[in-house]
Design a protein around this motif. Structure first.
Motif, PDB file in Angstrom:
ATOM      1  N   TRP A 137     -28.001  90.449  36.402  1.00 55.05           N
ATOM      2  CA  TRP A 137     -27.795  90.875  37.788  1.00 55.05           C
ATOM      3  C   TRP A 137     -26.439  91.537  38.000  1.00 55.05           C
ATOM      4  CZ3 TRP A 137     -29.997  85.748  40.209  1.00 55.05           C
ATOM      5  CH2 TRP A 137     -31.386  85.819  40.236  1.00 55.05           C
ATOM      6  N   MET A 138     -25.544  91.457  37.028  1.00 50.95           N
ATOM      7  CA  MET A 138     -24.290  92.210  37.133  1.00 50.95           C
ATOM      8  C   MET A 138     -24.470  93.675  36.764  1.00 50.95           C
ATOM      9  SD  MET A 138     -21.275  89.653  35.814  1.00 50.95           S
ATOM     10  CE  MET A 138     -22.103  89.103  34.305  1.00 50.95           C
ATOM     11  N   GLY A 139     -25.634  94.043  36.257  1.00 43.43           N
ATOM     12  CA  GLY A 139     -25.901  95.436  35.932  1.00 43.43           C
ATOM     13  C   GLY A 139     -26.457  96.196  37.117  1.00 43.43           C
ATOM     14  N   TRP A 140     -26.405  97.509  37.007  1.00 49.28           N
ATOM     15  CA  TRP A 140     -26.986  98.426  38.001  1.00 49.28           C
ATOM     16  C   TRP A 140     -26.428  98.166  39.410  1.00 49.28           C
ATOM     17  CZ3 TRP A 140     -30.111  95.425  34.724  1.00 49.28           C
ATOM     18  CH2 TRP A 140     -30.536  96.086  33.570  1.00 49.28           C
ATOM     19  N   THR A 141     -25.137  97.880  39.491  1.00 50.21           N
ATOM     20  CA  THR A 141     -24.526  97.642  40.797  1.00 50.21           C
ATOM     21  C   THR A 141     -24.453  98.953  41.579  1.00 50.21           C
ATOM     22  OG1 THR A 141     -22.350  97.872  39.762  1.00 50.21           O
ATOM     23  CG2 THR A 141     -23.208  95.643  40.048  1.00 50.21           C
ATOM     24  N   PRO A 142     -24.394  98.881  42.919  1.00 55.00           N
ATOM     25  CA  PRO A 142     -24.408 100.096  43.729  1.00 55.00           C
ATOM     26  C   PRO A 142     -23.202 100.990  43.447  1.00 55.00           C
ATOM     27  CG  PRO A 142     -24.811  98.149  45.072  1.00 55.00           C
ATOM     28  CD  PRO A 142     -24.378  97.655  43.729  1.00 55.00           C
ATOM     29  N   GLU A 143     -23.416 102.290  43.550  1.00 53.70           N
ATOM     30  CA  GLU A 143     -22.332 103.260  43.407  1.00 53.70           C
ATOM     31  C   GLU A 143     -22.250 104.130  44.664  1.00 53.70           C
ATOM     32  OE1 GLU A 143     -23.206 105.317  39.777  1.00 53.70           O
ATOM     33  OE2 GLU A 143     -22.689 103.590  38.509  1.00 53.70           O
ATOM     34  N   THR A 144     -22.601 103.538  45.789  1.00 54.95           N
ATOM     35  CA  THR A 144     -22.674 104.266  47.052  1.00 54.95           C
ATOM     36  C   THR A 144     -21.282 104.578  47.581  1.00 54.95           C
ATOM     37  OG1 THR A 144     -24.672 102.994  47.542  1.00 54.95           O
ATOM     38  CG2 THR A 144     -23.685 104.236  49.357  1.00 54.95           C
ATOM     39  N   PRO A 145     -20.962 105.834  47.928  1.00 56.66           N
ATOM     40  CA  PRO A 145     -19.668 106.150  48.532  1.00 56.66           C
ATOM     41  C   PRO A 145     -19.498 105.423  49.869  1.00 56.66           C
ATOM     42  CG  PRO A 145     -20.788 108.151  47.795  1.00 56.66           C
ATOM     43  CD  PRO A 145     -21.783 107.034  47.695  1.00 56.66           C
ATOM     44  N   MET A 146     -18.247 105.219  50.251  1.00 54.30           N
ATOM     45  CA  MET A 146     -17.955 104.506  51.488  1.00 54.30           C
ATOM     46  C   MET A 146     -18.642 105.156  52.688  1.00 54.30           C
ATOM     47  SD  MET A 146     -16.114 101.871  50.725  1.00 54.30           S
ATOM     48  CE  MET A 146     -15.531 101.416  52.366  1.00 54.30           C
ATOM     49  N   ASP A 156     -21.395 106.460  52.927  1.00 48.81           N
ATOM     50  CA  ASP A 156     -22.842 106.259  52.965  1.00 48.81           C
ATOM     51  C   ASP A 156     -23.229 104.798  53.103  1.00 48.81           C
ATOM     52  OD1 ASP A 156     -23.239 108.991  52.694  1.00 48.81           O
ATOM     53  OD2 ASP A 156     -23.266 108.891  50.504  1.00 48.81           O
ATOM     54  N   LEU A 157     -22.264 103.937  53.435  1.00 54.84           N
ATOM     55  CA  LEU A 157     -22.571 102.529  53.672  1.00 54.84           C
ATOM     56  C   LEU A 157     -22.945 102.313  55.131  1.00 54.84           C
ATOM     57  CD1 LEU A 157     -19.721 100.709  51.694  1.00 54.84           C
ATOM     58  CD2 LEU A 157     -22.088 101.070  50.971  1.00 54.84           C
ATOM     59  N   GLY A 158     -23.844 101.369  55.378  1.00 56.12           N
ATOM     60  CA  GLY A 158     -24.190 100.988  56.736  1.00 56.12           C
ATOM     61  C   GLY A 158     -23.163 100.038  57.313  1.00 56.12           C
ATOM     62  N   PRO A 159     -23.286  99.678  58.590  1.00 56.22           N
ATOM     63  CA  PRO A 159     -22.311  98.792  59.221  1.00 56.22           C
ATOM     64  C   PRO A 159     -22.276  97.394  58.623  1.00 56.22           C
ATOM     65  CG  PRO A 159     -24.190  99.187  60.676  1.00 56.22           C
ATOM     66  CD  PRO A 159     -24.313 100.139  59.542  1.00 56.22           C
ATOM     67  N   ASP A 160     -23.342  97.000  57.900  1.00 53.96           N
ATOM     68  CA  ASP A 160     -23.360  95.670  57.284  1.00 53.96           C
ATOM     69  C   ASP A 160     -22.756  95.668  55.884  1.00 53.96           C
ATOM     70  OD1 ASP A 160     -25.329  97.096  55.977  1.00 53.96           O
ATOM     71  OD2 ASP A 160     -26.942  95.659  56.368  1.00 53.96           O
ATOM     72  N   GLY A 161     -22.366  96.839  55.372  1.00 55.75           N
ATOM     73  CA  GLY A 161     -21.805  96.941  54.037  1.00 55.75           C
ATOM     74  C   GLY A 161     -22.805  97.341  52.983  1.00 55.75           C
ATOM     75  N   HIS A 162     -24.099  97.256  53.299  1.00 51.21           N
ATOM     76  CA  HIS A 162     -25.140  97.725  52.394  1.00 51.21           C
ATOM     77  C   HIS A 162     -25.185  99.251  52.411  1.00 51.21           C
ATOM     78  CE1 HIS A 162     -27.173  94.232  50.878  1.00 51.21           C
ATOM     79  NE2 HIS A 162     -27.483  93.751  52.065  1.00 51.21           N
ATOM     80  N   PRO A 163     -25.746  99.874  51.375  1.00 49.83           N
ATOM     81  CA  PRO A 163     -26.048 101.306  51.471  1.00 49.83           C
ATOM     82  C   PRO A 163     -26.918 101.576  52.689  1.00 49.83           C
ATOM     83  CG  PRO A 163     -26.301 100.561  49.209  1.00 49.83           C
ATOM     84  CD  PRO A 163     -26.079  99.325  50.040  1.00 49.83           C
ATOM     85  N   ALA A 164     -26.654 102.693  53.362  1.00 46.45           N
ATOM     86  CA  ALA A 164     -27.410 103.041  54.558  1.00 46.45           C
ATOM     87  C   ALA A 164     -28.902 103.147  54.234  1.00 46.45           C
ATOM     88  CB  ALA A 164     -26.892 104.353  55.139  1.00 46.45           C
ATOM     89  N   ARG A 165     -29.733 103.015  55.260  1.00 44.53           N
ATOM     90  CA  ARG A 165     -31.177 103.026  55.073  1.00 44.53           C
ATOM     91  C   ARG A 165     -31.626 104.317  54.387  1.00 44.53           C
ATOM     92  NH1 ARG A 165     -30.006  98.591  56.829  1.00 44.53           N
ATOM     93  NH2 ARG A 165     -31.278  97.290  58.180  1.00 44.53           N
ATOM     94  N   GLY A 166     -32.701 104.190  53.619  1.00 42.48           N
ATOM     95  CA  GLY A 166     -33.235 105.336  52.911  1.00 42.48           C
ATOM     96  C   GLY A 166     -32.954 105.220  51.424  1.00 42.48           C
ATOM     97  N   GLY A 167     -33.052 106.335  50.711  1.00 41.06           N
ATOM     98  CA  GLY A 167     -32.886 106.283  49.268  1.00 41.06           C
ATOM     99  C   GLY A 167     -34.143 105.759  48.614  1.00 41.06           C
ATOM    100  N   PHE A 168     -33.959 104.899  47.600  1.00 43.07           N
ATOM    101  CA  PHE A 168     -35.122 104.366  46.890  1.00 43.07           C
ATOM    102  C   PHE A 168     -35.933 103.431  47.773  1.00 43.07           C
ATOM    103  CE2 PHE A 168     -36.745 100.971  43.941  1.00 43.07           C
ATOM    104  CZ  PHE A 168     -37.803 101.720  43.435  1.00 43.07           C
ATOM    105  N   LEU A 169     -35.258 102.560  48.527  1.00 45.70           N
ATOM    106  CA  LEU A 169     -35.959 101.614  49.398  1.00 45.70           C
ATOM    107  C   LEU A 169     -36.368 102.292  50.701  1.00 45.70           C
ATOM    108  CD1 LEU A 169     -33.740  98.442  48.905  1.00 45.70           C
ATOM    109  CD2 LEU A 169     -36.027  98.847  47.984  1.00 45.70           C
ATOM    110  N   PRO A 170     -37.453 101.847  51.319  1.00 48.74           N
ATOM    111  CA  PRO A 170     -37.888 102.457  52.582  1.00 48.74           C
ATOM    112  C   PRO A 170     -36.871 102.200  53.692  1.00 48.74           C
ATOM    113  CG  PRO A 170     -39.185 100.488  52.106  1.00 48.74           C
ATOM    114  CD  PRO A 170     -38.377 100.765  50.882  1.00 48.74           C
ATOM    115  N   PRO A 171     -36.694 103.149  54.608  1.00 49.24           N
ATOM    116  CA  PRO A 171     -35.713 103.011  55.696  1.00 49.24           C
ATOM    117  C   PRO A 171     -36.244 102.146  56.836  1.00 49.24           C
ATOM    118  CG  PRO A 171     -36.784 105.134  55.854  1.00 49.24           C
ATOM    119  CD  PRO A 171     -37.326 104.487  54.603  1.00 49.24           C
ATOM    120  N   VAL A 172     -36.414 100.860  56.577  1.00 49.17           N
ATOM    121  CA  VAL A 172     -36.941  99.939  57.585  1.00 49.17           C
ATOM    122  C   VAL A 172     -35.914  99.809  58.720  1.00 49.17           C
ATOM    123  CG1 VAL A 172     -37.725  97.592  58.024  1.00 49.17           C
ATOM    124  CG2 VAL A 172     -38.239  98.695  55.835  1.00 49.17           C
TER     125      VAL A 172
END
Length: 276
Positions: A49-58, A60-76
């Motif tokens: 689980w230490m592999g494939w960590t996010p490489e999202t630029p600042m 493109d982060l959402g207000p919760d610190g996660h990558p913003a909606r969209g990308g590989f996962l559906p934009p729920v």
């Protein structure tokens, strides 16, 4: 809502990564695991689980610190998202420092209604391959819910009698270290004002993967380092940084063991089962 994201089902993403000896030594220090770790040594179970960590630029982060909606996962369009549980089969060993390949696929998007209102579950399947071939087949359940007006805990589930118990200290430092090692910028794990004022939790939330890894390590310690065949876990109740948790286990039939993290009130927070 799930019909809207039907086109995401079957999406595939592939990536390569390496879990280094330095990362492993740092995780060992975080989990209080003794030993020396070098390239070529076995990678401890779940530490991929230490592999494939996010490489999202600042930006493109959402207000919760996660990558913003969209990308590989559906934009729920539900504000709160959590890793609710997972299932893993261990098929071959992985080694520290070897190149790992991960193939990820979205298996399912399902909408449900619970006590907190509307929820959307996204199920992912990961297949991790190393030099010995296919090593891990894993499914992850990610749940999205609306941001609540106040914290409403789930119904309490008392922990059953345990055959063994290990108290484990958790504090803000351990949560920060784990967030750093997994490059998890979700603010509920390290930003107390955000966690309490925005997401309405009473404290910092202990990572689900951290609980799963602590349970796995405790079970392996008791079995002299045996490697499991399978592992299943799911979160039932948030565990917070101020709790006084314990890791507990009890044997089941046919080489399986039930595990749990239990808070200071004796309530189940995470349930897990391991197959030897």
């Amino acid at each position: 809502m799930s019909e809207v994201f039907g086109s995401w089902i079957g999406r595939v993403e592939e990536a390569h990564d390496i879990v280094t000896a330095r990362q492993v030594r740092q995780m060992a220090a975080t989990l209080d695991v003794s030993g020396t770790f070098a390239d070529g040594d076995p990678l401890p179970v779940l530490w991929h689980w230490m592999g494939w960590t996010p490489e999202t630029p600042m930006a493109d982060l959402g207000p919760d610190g996660h990558p913003a909606r969209g990308g590989f996962l559906p934009p729920v369009p539900l504000e709160r998202r959590m890793w609710a549980g997972g299932r893993l089969a261990f098929l071959a060993p992985l080694r520290i420092g070897e190149t790992l390949h991960r193939r990820s696929e979205i298996l399912k998007v399902a909408e449900k209604t619970g006590t907190t209102g509307r929820m959307v579950f996204v199920t992912l399947r990961h297949e991790v391959t190393g030099q010995a071939g296919l090593a891990i087949r894993e499914e992850q359940d990610i749940v999205y819910i609306a941001m609540p007006d106040r914290f409403t805990p789930p119904p309490p589930v008392p922990a059953p009698a345990a055959a063994w118990r290990r108290d484990v200290p958790l504090d803000t430092v351990r949560l920060f270290r784990f967030s750093a090692l997994t490059f998890n910028a979700h603010r509920i794990h390290f930003d107390l004002p955000y966690a309490t004022a925005v997401e309405k939790y009473p404290g910092l939330v202990v990572h689900g993967p951290l609980q799963a890894m602590l349970l796995m390590q405790a079970a392996r310690d008791r079995s002299q380092g045996a490697v499991p065949r399978g592992y299943r876990f799911r979160g039932l109740r948030p565990l917070f940084h101020f709790d006084k948790p314990s890791l507990q286990g009890q044997g089941l039939a046919a080489g399986a063991e039930a595990l749990a993290t239990v808070n200071g009130e004796g309530l189940l927070c995470m349930q897990a089962e391991i197959d030897w």
